[in-house]
Design an enzyme around this catalytic site. Structure first.
Site, PDB file in Angstrom:
ATOM      1  N   GLY A  11       0.822  -1.208   0.000  1.00 59.49           N
ATOM      2  CA  GLY A  11       0.000   0.000   0.000  1.00 59.49           C
ATOM      3  C   GLY A  11       0.849   1.247   0.000  1.00 59.49           C
ATOM      4  O   GLY A  11       2.043   1.216   0.279  1.00 59.49           O
TER       5      GLY A  11
ATOM      6  N   GLY B  29       0.379   5.837   0.470  1.00 57.50           N
ATOM      7  CA  GLY B  29      -0.474   6.988   0.726  1.00 57.50           C
ATOM      8  C   GLY B  29       0.378   8.222   0.879  1.00 57.50           C
ATOM      9  O   GLY B  29       1.542   8.257   0.469  1.00 57.50           O
TER      10      GLY B  29
ATOM     11  N   GLY C  21       3.722   7.751   3.027  1.00 54.98           N
ATOM     12  CA  GLY C  21       4.763   6.795   2.691  1.00 54.98           C
ATOM     13  C   GLY C  21       4.246   5.546   2.010  1.00 54.98           C
ATOM     14  O   GLY C  21       3.091   5.467   1.590  1.00 54.98           O
ATOM     15  N   VAL C  22       5.136   4.562   1.917  1.00 58.60           N
ATOM     16  CA  VAL C  22       4.837   3.294   1.263  1.00 58.60           C
ATOM     17  C   VAL C  22       4.926   2.183   2.294  1.00 58.60           C
ATOM     18  O   VAL C  22       5.817   2.188   3.156  1.00 58.60           O
ATOM     19  CB  VAL C  22       5.842   3.021   0.115  1.00 58.60           C
ATOM     20  CG1 VAL C  22       5.494   1.720  -0.598  1.00 58.60           C
ATOM     21  CG2 VAL C  22       5.853   4.180  -0.873  1.00 58.60           C
ATOM     22  N   VAL C  23       3.996   1.236   2.226  1.00 61.72           N
ATOM     23  CA  VAL C  23       3.961   0.120   3.172  1.00 61.72           C
ATOM     24  C   VAL C  23       4.387  -1.157   2.457  1.00 61.72           C
ATOM     25  O   VAL C  23       3.903  -1.468   1.357  1.00 61.72           O
ATOM     26  CB  VAL C  23       2.554  -0.074   3.769  1.00 61.72           C
ATOM     27  CG1 VAL C  23       2.570  -1.211   4.797  1.00 61.72           C
ATOM     28  CG2 VAL C  23       2.071   1.206   4.429  1.00 61.72           C
TER      29      VAL C  23
ATOM     30  N   LYS D 208       6.298   0.512   7.205  1.00 65.25           N
ATOM     31  CA  LYS D 208       5.976   1.758   6.509  1.00 65.25           C
ATOM     32  C   LYS D 208       7.224   2.617   6.431  1.00 65.25           C
ATOM     33  O   LYS D 208       7.801   2.990   7.460  1.00 65.25           O
ATOM     34  CB  LYS D 208       4.855   2.512   7.234  1.00 65.25           C
ATOM     35  CG  LYS D 208       4.577   3.890   6.636  1.00 65.25           C
ATOM     36  CD  LYS D 208       3.264   4.494   7.122  1.00 65.25           C
ATOM     37  CE  LYS D 208       2.081   3.922   6.392  1.00 65.25           C
ATOM     38  NZ  LYS D 208       0.834   4.676   6.604  1.00 65.25           N
TER      39      LYS D 208
ATOM     40  N   ASP E   9      -7.050  10.469  11.852  1.00 64.82           N
ATOM     41  CA  ASP E   9      -7.084  10.146  10.421  1.00 64.82           C
ATOM     42  C   ASP E   9      -7.899   8.879  10.157  1.00 64.82           C
ATOM     43  O   ASP E   9      -7.497   8.016   9.379  1.00 64.82           O
ATOM     44  CB  ASP E   9      -5.647   9.978   9.909  1.00 64.82           C
ATOM     45  CG  ASP E   9      -5.560   9.964   8.383  1.00 64.82           C
ATOM     46  OD1 ASP E   9      -6.479  10.508   7.721  1.00 64.82           O
ATOM     47  OD2 ASP E   9      -4.581   9.417   7.848  1.00 64.82           O
TER      48      ASP E   9
END
Length: 402
Positions: free
Chosen positions: A140, A142, A145-147, A162, A257
């Site tokens: 994933g 967003g 960052g990137v997971v 992450k 969030d």
């Protein structure tokens, strides 16, 4: 004073002489409404919510909120603009001088971050090691960052790692602030909250290791269902989420969030189990000075789930802001639509602040009044009219499921 700061000085108008200095992320709303930070009464050229200035030192961005008489930068009418050192903002009789540390200019500023998250499963072409973790595949990405799915090199534990992205060069102070805040999150222990296992930095890149959940695509589960059945499933999931939220609020922690992308749902013996991810991460990112300014166009994504008072006062979200976000998430999962009537011809922030959410039964007339009453209460504009706590909202949902 920090070397990275923004100063906004009012040069003319009712508040001439006032000055605002920002060394941390913040926002400034100008208008006649009660929520405005600079409330300008008696100027017929100022709208109720006139314009919003977002500050991420040393950067600054302004959005006109569909004001009747316009927002001007250097006497040019604008809708959405990065600000330069030395610019002058004008709304009605009020003029504001802008000073950005280091004399930064708009061309030096990165474009606004794309908010929202997408889930993918992309294999890493070549195995890469981040600190003590070996990356497997991307799951994933967003705004922050990137997971990756990754494995601990010593214990063999599978984690969600992450890697945090920023438009800034991460220095030692930022790392210390972020990791100090993240240590607080590691103390959260609840079955409805994704556990933060470790945090650190590797070659200047901040990372957070979290529990890995083999999550399903919730849309694939909900879309084939009838409205009645879909509503029942969503109520069950939100009851679980509110259980975790009540625990966290009891620890004086606010998520900030909550949205469908931060709900991880897995099947366990045929039952759906929901957990909240990224708890407090938005606040930590901002406190460390790593967050980016969001543009008005992003409102249709992540900010569609954020309480209006959180948009206006980004640093001081309270538990009632999470209640709003839970209501917005319920609304969208049940109806498949945004809580707002957003138009390409209107500024999204203005729609949010001026008009508020569309009642659920206007979107989905067949939803029961008892369900819509719970959702609409969570989405109340006045925080005093919302549920007083996550536990109170959980109990209200519990009654609907009986």
């Amino acid at each position: 004073m920090s070397s990275e700061h923004v100063v906004l000085k009012i040069q003319s108008g009712p508040h001439a002489g006032r000055s605002f200095t920002f060394s941390q992320p913040d926002s400034l709303l100008l208008g006649r409404s009660s929520r405005a930070h600079v409330r300008i009464d008696g100027d017929q050229h100022i709208s109720r919510n006139h314009c919003l200035i977002e500050v991420r030192p040393p950067k600054c961005h302004i959005v006109d909120l569909d004001s009747a008489n316009g927002t001007y930068v250097n006497e040019e009418r604008v809708t959405d603009r990065w600000l330069n050192d030395g610019d002058t903002i004008r709304g009605g009789e009020t003029q504001i001088a802008v000073h950005l540390a280091n004399g930064i200019i708009a061309s030096q500023q990165s474009p606004p971050a794309e908010l929202g998250a997408t889930r993918v499963m992309t294999a890493v072409s070549q195995p890469e090691q981040i600190a003590k973790f070996l990356l497997d595949c991307e799951v994933g990405r967003g705004s922050m960052g990137v997971v990756y799915k990754a494995k601990h090199l010593v214990t063999g534990q599978v984690v969600a790692l992450k890697l945090l992205s920023s438009d800034k060069c991460v220095n030692e102070k930022m790392m210390q602030v972020f990791m100090r805040e993240a240590e607080i999150l590691q103390k959260l222990s609840h079955k409805r909250i994704i556990r933060c296992l470790d945090t650190g930095a590797d070659d200047g890149r901040l990372y957070i290791a979290m529990e890995f959940v083999d999550a399903i695509d919730l849309d694939d589960v909900l879309k084939p269902l009838s409205l009645k059945k879909r509503t029942h499933v969503v109520l069950g999931l939100m009851r679980q989420i509110l259980d975790g939220l009540a625990y966290a609020h009891g620890q004086d922690l606010v998520h900030r969030d909550i949205k469908p992308g931060n709900l991880l749902v897995a099947k366990d013996n045929g039952r759906l189990n929901a957990r909240l991810a990224d708890f407090g991460l938005a606040k930590n990112f901002a406190d460390a000075g790593l967050s980016q300014i969001s543009s008005e166009h992003e409102i249709k994504g992540t900010l569609s789930y954020i309480a209006p008072e959180q948009i206006v006062n980004c640093r001081f979200a309270k538990p009632t802001a999470d209640i709003f976000s839970v209501g917005a998430t319920m609304y969208t999962l049940i109806s498949g639509k945004s809580i707002y009537n957003l138009s390409d011809h209107e500024t999204p922030i203005a729609t949010i602040l001026n008009n508020g959410p569309v009642p659920l039964r206007e979107r989905a007339p067949d939803v029961s009044r008892s369900v819509s009453k719970v959702v609409d209460k969570a989405l109340a504009a006045d925080t005093a009219d919302r549920f007083k706590s996550a536990e109170q909202m959980r109990r209200a949902i519990e009654k609907l499921l009986q």
